[in-house]
Design a protein around this motif. Structure first.
Motif, PDB file in Angstrom:
ATOM      1  N   ASN A 125       8.040 -15.342  14.086  1.00  0.00           N
ATOM      2  CA  ASN A 125       9.245 -16.498  13.987  1.00  0.00           C
ATOM      3  C   ASN A 125      10.643 -16.069  14.470  1.00  0.00           C
ATOM      4  O   ASN A 125      11.692 -16.469  14.048  1.00  0.00           O
ATOM      5  N   GLY A 126      10.703 -15.114  15.135  1.00  0.00           N
ATOM      6  CA  GLY A 126      11.795 -14.691  15.941  1.00  0.00           C
ATOM      7  C   GLY A 126      12.777 -13.947  15.000  1.00  0.00           C
ATOM      8  O   GLY A 126      13.942 -13.688  15.339  1.00  0.00           O
ATOM      9  N   LYS A 127      12.277 -13.271  13.915  1.00  0.00           N
ATOM     10  CA  LYS A 127      13.391 -12.661  13.047  1.00  0.00           C
ATOM     11  C   LYS A 127      13.246 -11.187  13.383  1.00  0.00           C
ATOM     12  O   LYS A 127      12.220 -10.762  14.021  1.00  0.00           O
ATOM     13  N   LYS A 128      14.429 -10.459  13.271  1.00  0.00           N
ATOM     14  CA  LYS A 128      14.346  -9.118  13.600  1.00  0.00           C
ATOM     15  C   LYS A 128      13.859  -8.296  12.218  1.00  0.00           C
ATOM     16  O   LYS A 128      14.232  -8.651  11.110  1.00  0.00           O
ATOM     17  N   ILE A 129      12.794  -7.499  12.483  1.00  0.00           N
ATOM     18  CA  ILE A 129      12.206  -6.724  11.285  1.00  0.00           C
ATOM     19  C   ILE A 129      12.262  -5.105  11.415  1.00  0.00           C
ATOM     20  O   ILE A 129      11.942  -4.891  12.730  1.00  0.00           O
ATOM     21  N   ALA A 130      12.980  -4.492  10.558  1.00  0.00           N
ATOM     22  CA  ALA A 130      12.956  -3.196  10.753  1.00  0.00           C
ATOM     23  C   ALA A 130      12.255  -2.509   9.591  1.00  0.00           C
ATOM     24  O   ALA A 130      11.984  -3.074   8.422  1.00  0.00           O
ATOM     25  N   VAL A 131      11.929  -1.162   9.722  1.00  0.00           N
ATOM     26  CA  VAL A 131      11.017  -0.449   8.637  1.00  0.00           C
ATOM     27  C   VAL A 131      11.758   0.909   8.606  1.00  0.00           C
ATOM     28  O   VAL A 131      12.505   1.332   9.573  1.00  0.00           O
ATOM     29  N   PRO A 132      11.747   1.363   7.281  1.00  0.00           N
ATOM     30  CA  PRO A 132      12.513   2.852   7.078  1.00  0.00           C
ATOM     31  C   PRO A 132      11.446   3.904   7.742  1.00  0.00           C
ATOM     32  O   PRO A 132      10.554   4.159   7.881  1.00  0.00           O
ATOM     33  N   VAL A 133      12.650   4.640   8.464  1.00  0.00           N
ATOM     34  CA  VAL A 133      12.210   6.097   8.922  1.00  0.00           C
ATOM     35  C   VAL A 133      12.783   7.061   8.022  1.00  0.00           C
ATOM     36  O   VAL A 133      14.206   7.071   7.604  1.00  0.00           O
ATOM     37  N   ASN A 137      17.919 -13.320   9.090  1.00  0.00           N
ATOM     38  CA  ASN A 137      17.724 -13.066  10.386  1.00  0.00           C
ATOM     39  C   ASN A 137      17.284 -11.730  10.685  1.00  0.00           C
ATOM     40  O   ASN A 137      16.261 -11.364  11.381  1.00  0.00           O
ATOM     41  N   THR A 138      17.764 -10.765   9.896  1.00  0.00           N
ATOM     42  CA  THR A 138      17.348  -9.453   9.991  1.00  0.00           C
ATOM     43  C   THR A 138      16.941  -8.841   8.717  1.00  0.00           C
ATOM     44  O   THR A 138      17.535  -8.965   7.574  1.00  0.00           O
ATOM     45  N   ILE A 139      15.557  -8.333   8.458  1.00  0.00           N
ATOM     46  CA  ILE A 139      15.077  -8.095   7.319  1.00  0.00           C
ATOM     47  C   ILE A 139      14.526  -6.655   7.598  1.00  0.00           C
ATOM     48  O   ILE A 139      14.056  -6.200   8.683  1.00  0.00           O
ATOM     49  N   MET A 140      14.530  -5.729   6.100  1.00  0.00           N
ATOM     50  CA  MET A 140      14.068  -4.419   6.339  1.00  0.00           C
ATOM     51  C   MET A 140      12.825  -4.604   5.435  1.00  0.00           C
ATOM     52  O   MET A 140      13.008  -4.836   4.136  1.00  0.00           O
ATOM     53  N   ALA A 141      11.789  -4.026   5.789  1.00  0.00           N
ATOM     54  CA  ALA A 141      10.683  -4.150   4.757  1.00  0.00           C
ATOM     55  C   ALA A 141       9.996  -2.674   4.913  1.00  0.00           C
ATOM     56  O   ALA A 141       9.949  -2.089   5.788  1.00  0.00           O
ATOM     57  N   TYR A 142       9.309  -2.522   3.875  1.00  0.00           N
ATOM     58  CA  TYR A 142       8.581  -1.039   3.573  1.00  0.00           C
ATOM     59  C   TYR A 142       7.274  -1.449   4.063  1.00  0.00           C
ATOM     60  O   TYR A 142       6.810  -2.489   4.224  1.00  0.00           O
ATOM     61  N   ILE A 143       6.636  -0.594   4.619  1.00  0.00           N
ATOM     62  CA  ILE A 143       5.357  -0.465   4.756  1.00  0.00           C
ATOM     63  C   ILE A 143       4.259  -0.039   3.549  1.00  0.00           C
ATOM     64  O   ILE A 143       4.751   0.845   3.075  1.00  0.00           O
ATOM     65  N   LEU A 177      18.586  -8.995   4.271  1.00  0.00           N
ATOM     66  CA  LEU A 177      17.288  -8.896   3.172  1.00  0.00           C
ATOM     67  C   LEU A 177      16.750  -7.719   3.459  1.00  0.00           C
ATOM     68  O   LEU A 177      15.925  -7.248   4.281  1.00  0.00           O
ATOM     69  N   VAL A 178      16.690  -7.038   2.133  1.00  0.00           N
ATOM     70  CA  VAL A 178      16.040  -5.889   1.917  1.00  0.00           C
ATOM     71  C   VAL A 178      14.786  -6.038   0.910  1.00  0.00           C
ATOM     72  O   VAL A 178      14.745  -6.364   0.165  1.00  0.00           O
ATOM     73  N   LEU A 179      13.381  -5.492   1.634  1.00  0.00           N
ATOM     74  CA  LEU A 179      12.316  -5.721   0.612  1.00  0.00           C
ATOM     75  C   LEU A 179      11.939  -4.361  -0.031  1.00  0.00           C
ATOM     76  O   LEU A 179      11.770  -3.418   0.937  1.00  0.00           O
ATOM     77  N   ILE A 180      12.250  -4.116  -1.164  1.00  0.00           N
ATOM     78  CA  ILE A 180      12.412  -2.790  -1.710  1.00  0.00           C
ATOM     79  C   ILE A 180      11.039  -2.386  -2.614  1.00  0.00           C
ATOM     80  O   ILE A 180      10.549  -3.053  -3.416  1.00  0.00           O
ATOM     81  N   PRO A 181      10.426  -1.376  -2.285  1.00  0.00           N
ATOM     82  CA  PRO A 181       9.230  -1.127  -2.995  1.00  0.00           C
ATOM     83  C   PRO A 181       9.808  -0.407  -4.478  1.00  0.00           C
ATOM     84  O   PRO A 181      10.700  -0.115  -4.530  1.00  0.00           O
TER      85      PRO A 181
END
Length: 190
Positions: A67-75, A43-49, A120-124
């Motif tokens: 698709n209605g997921k929450k997406i966060a990116v790092p500050v 439901n909530t994903i953190m992705a890198y840019i 889910l965290v998408l990690i670079p």
């Protein structure tokens, strides 16, 4: 070879990829990612840019928003060596160049998310080995951030096949990933 030599070597190899190769390989990786239940059920994903020839993440961010997921990116807080996940509402409208020129939410668009809410965290990373260890860029930002997430969070990296290396000089404080998606395969280390 030292950790820094490996880092520089893999970045140099990645920098030889053409824009077209990066786009094609990124599309293949994203297509595989979308088949994973770990992505579908998050439901909530953190992705890198993506930055400097990393696997492109814009397609993932757009898909999540559509698709209605929450997406966060790092500050990035360089002084305190800290990442704060921030919800995106408008991509790429919420973003401006931040730390090291990487796009991140503009100050007025920062919407902090509790790291424990992330599924889910998408990690670079620069390089990965065959057991889930990761070589980052050397700041330790993600390793510190991941300590603040839930125990059941899924840690997933996206990488080009050329980033898979026999040894990434894993250290005790390095947090391994559970899944790795390349243009050729999905690797599950659980």
């Amino acid at each position: 070879m030292s950790k820094n030599e490996l880092r520089n070597n893999v970045i140099a190899k990645r920098n030889t990829l053409s824009t077209q190769e990066i786009e094609q390989k990124s599309q293949a990786i994203i297509k595989k990612l979308f088949t994973l239940p770990e992505y579908q059920n998050a439901n909530t994903i953190m992705a890198y840019i993506d930055f400097r020839n990393e696997v492109q993440t814009s397609g993932i961010i757009k898909d999540a928003l559509t698709n209605g997921k929450k997406i966060a990116v790092p500050v990035t807080d360089i002084k305190n060596k800290k990442l704060t996940p921030s919800l995106l509402h408008d991509f790429p409208g919420d973003l401006a160049p931040g730390a090291w020129g990487i796009l991140e939410p503009r100050p007025e668009c920062v919407r902090p998310v509790d790291p424990e809410q992330i599924d889910l965290v998408l990690i670079p990373g620069v390089a990965f080995d065959n057991v889930g260890n990761r070589l980052g860029y050397g700041g330790g930002f993600y390793d510190r951030f991941l300590l603040r997430t839930r125990k059941d969070v899924i840690l997933l990296a996206l990488a080009f096949e050329l980033q898979i290396q026999p040894n990434v000089y894993h250290e005790k404080h390095d947090i391994p990933i559970q899944l790795l998606v390349t243009e050729e395969r999905i690797m599950d280390f659980r």
